[in-house]
Design an enzyme around this catalytic site. Structure first.
Site, PDB file in Angstrom:
ATOM      1  N   LYS A   1       0.687  -1.115  -0.131  1.00  8.70           N
ATOM      2  CA  LYS A   1      -0.183  -0.594  -0.077  1.00  8.70           C
ATOM      3  C   LYS A   1       1.004   0.930   0.228  1.00  8.70           C
ATOM      4  CE  LYS A   1      -3.003  -2.600   0.590  1.00  8.70           C
ATOM      5  NZ  LYS A   1      -3.747  -3.980  -0.461  1.00  8.70           N
TER       6      LYS A   1
HETATM    7  C1  LIG Z   1      -4.100  -4.904   1.327  1.00 12.08           C
HETATM    8  C2  LIG Z   1      -5.954  -5.424   0.865  1.00 12.08           C
HETATM    9  C3  LIG Z   1      -6.693  -5.981   1.674  1.00 12.08           C
HETATM   10  C4  LIG Z   1      -5.666  -6.586   3.235  1.00 12.08           C
HETATM   11  O1  LIG Z   1      -5.113  -5.981   3.777  1.00 12.08           O
HETATM   12  P1  LIG Z   1      -4.136  -6.467   4.652  1.00 12.08           P
HETATM   13  O2  LIG Z   1      -3.482  -5.076   6.064  1.00 12.08           O
HETATM   14  O3  LIG Z   1      -3.308  -6.432   4.761  1.00 12.08           O
HETATM   15  O4  LIG Z   1      -4.838  -7.230   5.937  1.00 12.08           O
HETATM   16  C5  LIG Z   1      -7.921  -6.065   2.009  1.00 12.08           C
HETATM   17  N1  LIG Z   1      -8.567  -5.604   0.500  1.00 12.08           N
HETATM   18  C6  LIG Z   1      -8.217  -4.666  -0.160  1.00 12.08           C
HETATM   19  C7  LIG Z   1      -8.857  -4.037  -1.202  1.00 12.08           C
HETATM   20  C8  LIG Z   1      -7.024  -5.185   0.467  1.00 12.08           C
HETATM   21  O5  LIG Z   1      -6.434  -4.347  -1.365  1.00 12.08           O
END
Ligand SMILES: *Cc1c(COP(=O)(O)O)cnc(C)c1O
Length: 368
Positions: A171
């Protein structure tokens, strides 16, 4: 990450307070301010945050929660953890986000919530969604990719009843692992603080900084351990400070891609929203299978050979083994999601890429 994060980590290590304490509180306050919401509750991941948000809202067995079919599997998994049933809705091939008309078709008497995903940093069309859902259906934003994104002047995380962000390294800002729940609902925020800490009604910080050494919390409900460490909180604070710069830089490079690749009719490029701000977590294109020089996978393989790393945008939940087996899905049940999984292609976009890197990506794609 760089020296600032290392300094922040050193400070926490030397302070001796390692998990959910003053740095996490500071990060929560700064994150809430940045996203213009009243409360932010730090957790171990976005997945854990979605799970807690659902539990906090009382979602459980017998309930249905609508989620897009093209998203990271975690969005749907979080619903399954509660015993409720995820009801998939198809997505729009242009925005990659949930198709509001399809949501409307899937609302039933057991629908308790909808989880629109702001995929790749583009906010879902929340106002259209609000127009078609009944009043008692709650909106939980999966804002995993959307730190700093805006929709009609409002920020992601403040568009529904509750929002959840991710700080996974994929992210825009990261704490290694981590997540943040945002809401304006003070009761829900307090409930989430208890749920993330085994159900305890007072925090460790309160317990150890007061004048009553005999004090133990009450545990009135089943909680979980979703505490963020202060190491992560300290890194998060530094990263949050960089968020706007990261987004602006990515915005410039996405404009560069659009300029340099505009004349390739076979590759659809993501646009800036008309009213809002794309957070540019990823630059995800769509390879038109009818006009592309080769099928997407061959294009990706050729680019890989040229030293350019691309990836599918994400997967379609209904095509994943667990969901196929459990719900009997077939590929064509969600044609939009099926096509996005087959033909989306994320181009490299990262704050450590150089001008030459971006030029090389463009050149390699044009060479196809
Ligand atoms: C990355 C992501 C998640 C999961 O996030 P984590 O912090 O790895 O649990 C959930 N939903 C979307 C759309 C994502 O891109």
């Amino acid at each position: 990450m760089g020296e600032d994060e290392i300094r922040a980590l050193r400070e926490v290590v030397e302070s001796g307070w390692l998990t959910q304490g003053p740095k996490v509180s500071e990060f929560e306050i700064a994150f809430a301010e940045h996203h213009r919401v009243d409360y932010a509750v730090a957790v171990t991941s976005c997945t854990a945050g979605l799970h807690l948000a659902l539990v906090g809202l009382g979602v459980g067995p017998g309930d249905e929660v609508i989620v897009p079919a093209f998203t990271w599997v975690a969005t749907a998994n979080a619903v399954l953890y509660t015993g409720a049933e995820p009801v998939l809705a198809d997505v729009d091939r242009t925005t990659f986000n949930i198709d509001v008309a399809d949501v409307k078709r899937r609302i039933g008497p057991r629908t308790r919530a909808v989880i629109p995903v702001h995929l790749f940093g583009l906010c879902a069309d929340i106002d259209s969604l609000k127009d078609i859902i009944p009043k008692d259906v709650t909106i939980i934003e999966d804002a995993a990719c959307a730190a700093g994104a805006e929709y009609k002047g409002r920020r992601a995380g403040g568009l529904g009843h509750v929002g959840v962000f991710s700080f996974h390294p994929r992210k825009s800002i990261t704490t290694g692992e981590g997540g943040m729940i945002t809401t304006d609902d003070s009761d829900l925020a307090s409930h989430l603080r208890r749920l993330r800490d085994h159900g305890a009604n007072i925090s460790d910080e309160q317990r150890h900084s007061g004048s009553k050494p005999y004090l133990m919390p009450e545990f009135d409900e089943l909680g979980f351990n979703c505490r963020m460490t202060d190491l992560q909180g300290a890194v998060g604070l530094v990263q949050l400070d960089k968020l706007d710069r990261f987004i602006n830089e990515r915005k410039q490079w996405s404009a560069y891609y659009r300029r340099e690749l505009a004349d390739l009719g076979w590759l659809r490029l993501p646009e800036e929203p008309e009213t809002g701000r794309h957070a540019w977590q990823a630059f995800v294109t769509y390879v038109n299978p009818e006009t592309a020089p080769k099928p997407r996978n061959e294009i990706m393989t050729a680019l890989e050979a040229a030293g350019v790393a691309t990836r599918p945008g994400t997967h379609a939940v209904h095509q994943l083994g667990h969901y196929r087996k459990r719900f009997g899905f077939s590929d064509d049940d969600f044609p939009g999601a099926r096509d996005c999984a087959a033909d989306s292609m994320a181009l490299p976009l990262h704050n450590r890429m150089t001008d030459e890197d971006y030029e090389r990506v463009v050149e390699s794609i044009r060479n196809l």
